[in-house]
Design a protein around this motif. Structure first.
Motif, PDB file in Angstrom:
ATOM      1  N   MET A   1       0.833  -1.210   0.000  1.00 51.61           N
ATOM      2  CA  MET A   1       0.000   0.000   0.000  1.00 51.61           C
ATOM      3  C   MET A   1       0.865   1.256   0.000  1.00 51.61           C
ATOM      4  SD  MET A   1      -3.246  -0.836   0.003  1.00 51.61           S
ATOM      5  CE  MET A   1      -4.389   0.198   0.918  1.00 51.61           C
ATOM      6  N   ILE A   2       2.043   1.140  -0.637  1.00 55.53           N
ATOM      7  CA  ILE A   2       2.941   2.290  -0.725  1.00 55.53           C
ATOM      8  C   ILE A   2       3.233   2.482  -2.205  1.00 55.53           C
ATOM      9  CG2 ILE A   2       5.245   3.138  -0.183  1.00 55.53           C
ATOM     10  CD1 ILE A   2       3.887   2.858   2.377  1.00 55.53           C
ATOM     11  N   LEU A  43      -1.599   0.469  -4.644  1.00 52.94           N
ATOM     12  CA  LEU A  43      -1.563  -0.975  -4.891  1.00 52.94           C
ATOM     13  C   LEU A  43      -0.535  -1.319  -5.973  1.00 52.94           C
ATOM     14  CD1 LEU A  43      -5.413  -1.599  -4.872  1.00 52.94           C
ATOM     15  CD2 LEU A  43      -3.790  -2.383  -3.144  1.00 52.94           C
ATOM     16  N   ARG A  44       0.105  -0.307  -6.524  1.00 50.99           N
ATOM     17  CA  ARG A  44       1.068  -0.440  -7.632  1.00 50.99           C
ATOM     18  C   ARG A  44       0.437  -1.081  -8.855  1.00 50.99           C
ATOM     19  NH1 ARG A  44       7.210  -0.133  -5.576  1.00 50.99           N
ATOM     20  NH2 ARG A  44       6.778   1.018  -3.677  1.00 50.99           N
ATOM     21  N   ARG A 188     -24.528  -1.107  -1.229  1.00 51.60           N
ATOM     22  CA  ARG A 188     -24.512  -1.867   0.013  1.00 51.60           C
ATOM     23  C   ARG A 188     -24.312  -0.967   1.217  1.00 51.60           C
ATOM     24  NH1 ARG A 188     -19.809  -5.796  -1.761  1.00 51.60           N
ATOM     25  NH2 ARG A 188     -19.066  -3.725  -2.354  1.00 51.60           N
ATOM     26  N   LYS A 189     -23.573   0.100   1.023  1.00 49.42           N
ATOM     27  CA  LYS A 189     -23.296   1.009   2.140  1.00 49.42           C
ATOM     28  C   LYS A 189     -22.758   2.320   1.603  1.00 49.42           C
ATOM     29  CE  LYS A 189     -19.240   0.856   4.101  1.00 49.42           C
ATOM     30  NZ  LYS A 189     -18.009   0.530   4.823  1.00 49.42           N
ATOM     31  N   VAL A 190     -22.664   3.291   2.492  1.00 53.02           N
ATOM     32  CA  VAL A 190     -22.057   4.564   2.133  1.00 53.02           C
ATOM     33  C   VAL A 190     -20.657   4.314   1.574  1.00 53.02           C
ATOM     34  CG1 VAL A 190     -21.006   6.623   3.154  1.00 53.02           C
ATOM     35  CG2 VAL A 190     -23.337   6.002   3.741  1.00 53.02           C
ATOM     36  N   GLY A 191     -20.351   4.938   0.462  1.00 45.43           N
ATOM     37  CA  GLY A 191     -19.006   4.803  -0.096  1.00 45.43           C
ATOM     38  C   GLY A 191     -18.899   3.725  -1.153  1.00 45.43           C
ATOM     39  N   ASP A 192     -19.954   2.923  -1.303  1.00 43.54           N
ATOM     40  CA  ASP A 192     -19.879   1.816  -2.249  1.00 43.54           C
ATOM     41  C   ASP A 192     -20.264   2.289  -3.647  1.00 43.54           C
ATOM     42  OD1 ASP A 192     -19.512  -0.763  -3.124  1.00 43.54           O
ATOM     43  OD2 ASP A 192     -21.493  -1.463  -2.476  1.00 43.54           O
ATOM     44  N   TYR A 193     -19.749   1.556  -4.646  1.00 42.99           N
ATOM     45  CA  TYR A 193     -20.243   1.744  -6.001  1.00 42.99           C
ATOM     46  C   TYR A 193     -21.630   1.128  -6.100  1.00 42.99           C
ATOM     47  CZ  TYR A 193     -15.438   2.910  -7.293  1.00 42.99           C
ATOM     48  OH  TYR A 193     -14.210   3.499  -7.377  1.00 42.99           O
ATOM     49  N   ASP A 259     -19.992  -9.975  -8.819  1.00 39.86           N
ATOM     50  CA  ASP A 259     -18.995  -9.583  -7.817  1.00 39.86           C
ATOM     51  C   ASP A 259     -19.638  -9.691  -6.445  1.00 39.86           C
ATOM     52  OD1 ASP A 259     -20.607  -7.357  -7.516  1.00 39.86           O
ATOM     53  OD2 ASP A 259     -19.184  -5.952  -8.422  1.00 39.86           O
ATOM     54  N   ALA A 260     -18.990  -9.117  -5.442  1.00 45.49           N
ATOM     55  CA  ALA A 260     -19.513  -9.268  -4.077  1.00 45.49           C
ATOM     56  C   ALA A 260     -20.873  -8.589  -3.915  1.00 45.49           C
ATOM     57  CB  ALA A 260     -18.513  -8.703  -3.072  1.00 45.49           C
ATOM     58  N   ARG A 261     -21.234  -7.736  -4.878  1.00 46.29           N
ATOM     59  CA  ARG A 261     -22.561  -7.102  -4.805  1.00 46.29           C
ATOM     60  C   ARG A 261     -23.663  -8.080  -5.190  1.00 46.29           C
ATOM     61  NH1 ARG A 261     -18.792  -3.954  -6.622  1.00 46.29           N
ATOM     62  NH2 ARG A 261     -18.360  -2.069  -5.421  1.00 46.29           N
TER      63      ARG A 261
ATOM     64  N   ARG B 713     -14.136 -14.139   2.271  1.00 44.32           N
ATOM     65  CA  ARG B 713     -14.575 -15.131   1.304  1.00 44.32           C
ATOM     66  C   ARG B 713     -13.429 -15.508   0.367  1.00 44.32           C
ATOM     67  NH1 ARG B 713     -17.605 -14.664  -3.323  1.00 44.32           N
ATOM     68  NH2 ARG B 713     -17.722 -12.422  -3.031  1.00 44.32           N
ATOM     69  N   GLU B 735     -25.399   3.140   8.122  1.00 42.49           N
ATOM     70  CA  GLU B 735     -26.043   1.824   8.046  1.00 42.49           C
ATOM     71  C   GLU B 735     -26.438   1.279   9.416  1.00 42.49           C
ATOM     72  OE1 GLU B 735     -24.007   2.866   4.714  1.00 42.49           O
ATOM     73  OE2 GLU B 735     -22.812   2.200   6.398  1.00 42.49           O
TER      74      GLU B 735
END
Lengths: 287, 806
Positions: A1-2, A43-44, A188-193, A259-261, B713, B735
């Motif tokens: 993460m750098i 994430l490079r 799904r939540k605030v901040g999600d696509y 996807d996870a959605r 998962r 939420e």
């Protein structure tokens, strides 16, 4: 993460910026709000050797009325968009959708130009721009050209933007007075696509739909204009059978990734529901 | 007395002792950004380490080429398993009696496993370095599904164990088998099932998730070559255990190891274990002679350090037609990942899962747990619960609802019918525990009355009828959960970690002016120990809580303790604190008697000092006694006022609670709304009601996350697909539902102050309440059990599978 190392440039004018882009070639990337590019760099997955920060260019900021259009500078943040009375009055759907983008921290930095130019199918503004019939001003060392939002998106992260070009502004035709609009976004939540989202702009006449435009977010590798679905509702009073036909026509052009959605079937199904709900709500607010 | 003489109420209030909603003293620094976390530790010349990690879930490591990495400016060293073998540290023992690779030794066994450790002058150079290390892998077939782990043709994961058909917990049935653990009377239970009038059987899974504290795992290791001493600053929930583990595996004398856990940004079980990062940073510091920092990023935290749950529980209940339970049979398949790194007391391979009889009077029960290896990250930590207690609570609470459905009985009614009765305590459960105290019926009835349970059921029936008529697309669920926890590990007779009994400790030193310092073997990660521990002492010895400084986390100064997890701080250390305070008080009484020239027995303790019985004006305050302790103690008495207590609890404590979740679900999108959530907790004596409420809010929020979407998962080929907060459901304030909290008080009879612990109750009891609400909503459409997590698309799929969506 750098992130890896890179050189940082901060031009003061569009001319300087496009010259840098031309000189540095493919190793250079313009930096707007950074909310797509910087995470990729951490994430490079993106390793640009040069970042050309556009924050020093005053000409890229601001919202102005130009005849029948609102012209929004590419470096205008989502927060500034939300603060604009012109936007809230002339095209409430833009205000509504901007509020559904990520969270306040992201909206303070994230820009309209970055949002539409990146070609991320998850971004909300591209489908909205297609629905509103907007066009983008693209500038390079060789000059400027305008491309309709509807012609801009070619694939996930692939756009009509040529090497050396910067998207400098977005021009949005002001919808007719009395129009109705709605942006329905399931997330799904605030901040999600969006799991799926639909934008509707329509006008009503005598209780029937006179004009209609429908855009879809994150249900295909590009944002979509659901033309068949829009045509299916024109001349109707949005009865149950029509809504069902419109949803089916919209679902027919969707090709979301699992996807996870949720799996493909779910994302298409709720995409249809978003279209139905957006149509109903837009009709309810139209005069 | 004049008007300025404080009343008894004012004197009590001034102490801010037990029962007071005292504001958290630690928040003064936390809310101003003045906390001191591990990443705030910056030592001169400090280096930074970062891991090369495996992209493969299962592969042979053919070659590690570090030549390019060593050319990167700032990179000083690349440590591999070969390096670690020179100091005999390529593998490390786990808390569960297994061994774990520190760095990949010939093979990798899960995606993102640690392969090499790059040490550099700064974080950027370290990351450049890991990107320059070239590792050659030969991919092997991954084993992802735990149900296939013991198939004849399953790939063998742990080549180091091939042929060893006995492990730390007895015989192994397969190369991928870790242990089988059985409890209870099999014959009696089989007999109960053979003659049962009603039976249910369901495979209830509790999916893999992760504690994901705000602050990830991290450390700074600093080896002083001259003194031969190793100092480790780290995010440790159990600093003393870490010190002992380091002494044992690094062969350093324990007095030359200094472990310091500074402020910790949440733990939830994630920070109990020992991770490769700690070992590598320590070795790197010993090799370079410089301090080395290792800080996990979010992806590493979610994918490599300590998952939780992953229990697949085949559950059967036998009962009479009238709904009286007669037997419980549970088989668990436990997915432990690549190494058995569960953080349980050493003799308990499945933790205290044998609390699975819950709050009910089962005459007989039998439990068998099989642990298996898969190509997933190791762990199995107690995520805000006592060891495997949340899995057990989910199992029995879901199963009781399934039984109620089969009997066509109300789930609350079924529970009331089967509760252990107040007069049965202390209650001996069929699976071997002695429940200390409880009054389940009162708690359940209070929940039902406060929430208007009967009216909610009526509303649900009306909504179901409206749904059937096509008037609404929304369904309504009521999730009842009545949990009993077992916390406070634990008595030395059955609890130890690596042979060390699970006592805890407190040392109190009172200073001459009536202030003092208290140190414990526990370590707060946000629980508010600095506030609550001082409140216990304030009430016990009559010194204001504000005058007591609480210090934890430095192994050089704190007495030895087993740390904070499993809701053990209040049941164990809380008792040690009260016992140490009582020693202080006993000595203070002797000093007061001497100063007041009476016999000790003529004195009585009165809020903040000692008074001569019958002579109220002859009084000596604790503050004055503290002064006297340093200048005029009775002849023959040592000066000073200090005490230490090491407390070995006689039993665990058994907090319980009654929760209700009211949920509405839109079947067309699967979108749910939590309309109400009511949580009644009985944690015995309540030390700080405000902190309890905060704990309950936090635990319920985690329970909400887990039940409604939070999962780790893996895809079919072993890629972990939930490595960031985009996909690992971390609810925001938007939420999160509104929480209604309530309580009853049933003190623990064996605890010095009657407290049972509360931090983990809401996670344990919350998950079944949410899941039961979803399952209850769908039950009228014909389903008996829908697996968690209940996110939108799975709710829609449930509706679709049940024919409610076209």
């Amino acid at each position: 993460m750098i992130p890896g190392s890179f050189s940082y440039h901060r031009p003061a004018s569009v001319a300087d910026a496009v010259k840098l882009l031309a000189d540095l070639g493919e190793d250079a990337r313009p930096l707007a709000g950074g909310h797509s590019l910087v995470p990729m760099m951490k994430l490079r997955l993106a390793t640009p050797a040069h970042l050309i920060d556009l924050h020093g260019i005053a000409a890229l900021k601001g919202i102005r009325r130009d005849g029948q259009n609102l012209v929004i500078g590419a470096m205008t943040t989502q927060h500034e968009l939300l603060a604009s009375d012109d936007v809230a009055k002339a095209m409430p759907i833009l205000h509504e959708a901007a509020l559904l983008i990520a969270d306040p921290q992201v909206r303070y930095r994230g820009t309209i130009g970055g949002n539409v130019a990146n070609g991320d199918p998850g971004n909300d503004m591209p489908a909205l721009m297609m629905t509103l019939g907007a066009s983008y001003r693209l500038e390079s060392a060789g000059g400027a050209r305008d491309v309709a939002a509807a012609d801009f998106y070619q694939g996930a992260y692939f756009t009509a933007l040529e090497p050396g070009e910067i998207l400098t502004s977005v021009s949005v035709p002001v919808p007719a007075a009395g129009h109705g609009s709605a942006y329905e976004k399931l997330k799904r939540k605030v901040g999600d696509y969006a799991t799926a989202a639909a934008a509707v702009v329509l006008t009503m006449s005598g209780g029937k739909v006179a004009t209609c435009s429908i855009g879809l977010t994150n249900v295909h590798e590009t944002p979509l204009l659901a033309t068949d679905a829009a045509n299916a509702v024109i001349g109707t009073s949005l009865d149950a059978a029509t809504l069902k036909r419109a949803a089916a026509a919209a679902e027919a052009i969707m090709a979301p990734a699992a996807d996870a959605r949720g799996p493909v079937e779910y994302r298409k199904h709720v995409g249809g529901i978003m279209v139905t709900r957006a149509l109903q709500r837009a009709a309810a607010v139209a005069k | 007395m004049n008007d300025l003489t404080p009343t008894r109420e004012q004197r009590t209030a001034a102490l801010e002792g037990m029962g007071c909603k005292r504001k958290r003293v630690e928040d003064i620094r936390f809310t101003q950004g003045k906390g001191n976390y591990v990443d705030d530790v910056k030592l001169p010349g400090m280096l930074h380490g970062d891991f090369v990690r495996s992209p493969h879930p299962h592969a042979r490591v053919k070659k590690i080429d570090d030549s390019e990495a060593l050319k990167v400016p700032g990179v000083l060293a690349v440590i591999t398993a070969e390096t670690l073998k020179t100091v005999n540290l390529a593998w490390m023992p786990t808390l569960a009696g297994d061994v774990q690779m520190v760095l990949a030794d010939g093979k990798v066994l899960f995606q993102n496993q640690e392969v090499a450790f790059v040490v550099a002058t700064d974080r950027y150079a370290a990351d450049d370095g890991i990107n320059a290390v070239i590792v050659e892998y030969e991919p092997l077939a991954p084993l992802v599904d735990p149900f296939k782990a013991m198939d004849a043709n399953a790939p063998v994961l742990r080549e180091d164990l091939v042929g060893k058909m006995s492990g730390a917990h007895g015989p192994r049935k397969h190369d991928n088998h870790i242990f089988e653990w059985t409890v209870g009377d099999k014959e009696l239970t089989d007999a109960a099932f053979n003659k049962a009038e009603v039976k249910i059987k369901e495979m209830i899974s509790y999916h893999r998730t992760h504690p994901s504290p705000l602050e990830t795992c991290q450390c700074v290791c600093s080896f002083d070559k001259i003194k031969g001493e190793l100092t480790i600053y780290g995010t440790f929930q159990a600093p003393h255990v870490i010190r002992t583990v380091v002494a044992l595996i690094a062969k350093l004398p324990e007095h030359k190891i200094h472990v310091i856990a500074p402020d910790i940004g949440g733990g939830f079980g994630n920070k109990v274990g020992a991770y490769p990062g700690y070992i590598c940073a320590a070795v790197a510091s010993i090799v370079t002679g410089k301090p080395v920092k290792w800080v996990e990023d979010r992806i590493e935290n979610l994918t490599a350090t300590s998952f939780a749950r992953d229990y697949h529980m085949t559950t059967e209940i036998a009962a009479t037609k009238e709904g009286k339970v007669t037997g419980l049979r549970v088989h668990v398949l436990a997915d432990h990942g690549a190494f058995d790194a569960c953080a349980d007391p050493s003799k308990w391979p499945a933790g205290f899962f044998n609390i699975v009889t819950g709050s009910y009077d089962f005459p007989t029960a039998h439990l068998a747990v099989d642990g298996v290896y898969t190509n997933k990250a190791p762990g199995g930590v107690a995520y805000r619960c006592s060891f495997r207690v949340t899995e057990a609570a989910y199992c029995i609470e879901r199963a009781m609802d399934i039984l109620a459905q089969k009997l066509n009985m109300d789930p609350a009614e079924l529970r009331l019918k089967n509760f252990i009765k107040p007069e049965q305590f202390p209650y001996h459960s069929a699976l071997g525990w002695e429940y200390d105290s409880g009054d389940y019926h009162t708690a359940m009835r209070k929940m039902m009355e406060t929430t208007g349970y009967a009216a909610l059921r009526k509303e649900q029936a009306e909504k179901r009828a409206a749904f059937a008529r096509g008037e609404t697309r929304e369904i309504m669920g009521l999730g009842v959960s009545f949990f009993t926890e077992i916390v406070g590990a634990g008595p030395s007779k059955n609890c130890d970690i690596l042979g060390i009994a699970m006592f805890d400790s407190c040392e109190i030193r009172m200073h001459p002016t009536g202030a003092g310092i208290a140190r414990m073997g526990t370590k707060s990660q946000g629980q508010g120990h600095e506030t609550t521990w001082a409140q216990i002492i304030a009430t016990e010895i009559g010194i204001p809580a504000d005058n007591i400084m609480v210090e934890e986390g430095n192994t050089d100064t704190a007495p030895y303790g087993l740390g904070t997890y499993g809701s053990r701080s209040t049941p164990v250390a809380g008792a040690a604190i009260a016992m140490a305070a009582r020693k202080i008080k006993a000595k203070a009484q002797m000093i007061a008697a001497y100063k007041l020239e009476v016999h000790e027995d003529d004195l009585e303790f009165d809020i903040d000092g000692f008074r001569v019985k019958g002579l109220p004006e002859r009084f000596m305050s604790m503050k004055d006694i503290c002064w006297a302790a340093y200048n005029s103690v009775p002849p023959g008495m040592e000066p000073g006022l200090e005490a230490v207590s090491y407390y070995d609890p006689p039993n665990m404590t058994y907090p319980f609670g009654a929760y209700l979740c009211v949920m509405d679900i839109d079947v067309d999108t699967g979108v749910y709304k939590v309309r109400r959530f009511y949580a009644l907790d009985d944690c015995g004596t309540r030390i700080n009601p405000m902190i309890i409420e905060g704990q309950v809010h936090g635990g319920l929020t985690e329970a909400f996350a887990i039940a409604m979407g939070q999962e780790i998962r893996y895809d079919d080929v072993g890629n972990v697909v939930t490595g960031s907060f985009m996909d690992f459901f971390m609810p925001t304030a938007v939420e999160t539902p509104h929480w209604e909290t309530d309580f009853t008080v049933t003190p623990s009879p064996h605890h010095p102050i009657g407290a049972k612990g509360v931090g983990e109750s809401p996670n344990v009891g919350g998950v079944p309440a949410f899941s039961n609400a979803v399952n209850d909503a769908f039950s009228f459409l014909g389903s008996t059990h829908i697996q968690m997590p209940h996110d939108f698309w799975r709710n829609w799929k449930a509706a679709k599978d049940l024919g409610a969506v076209a």
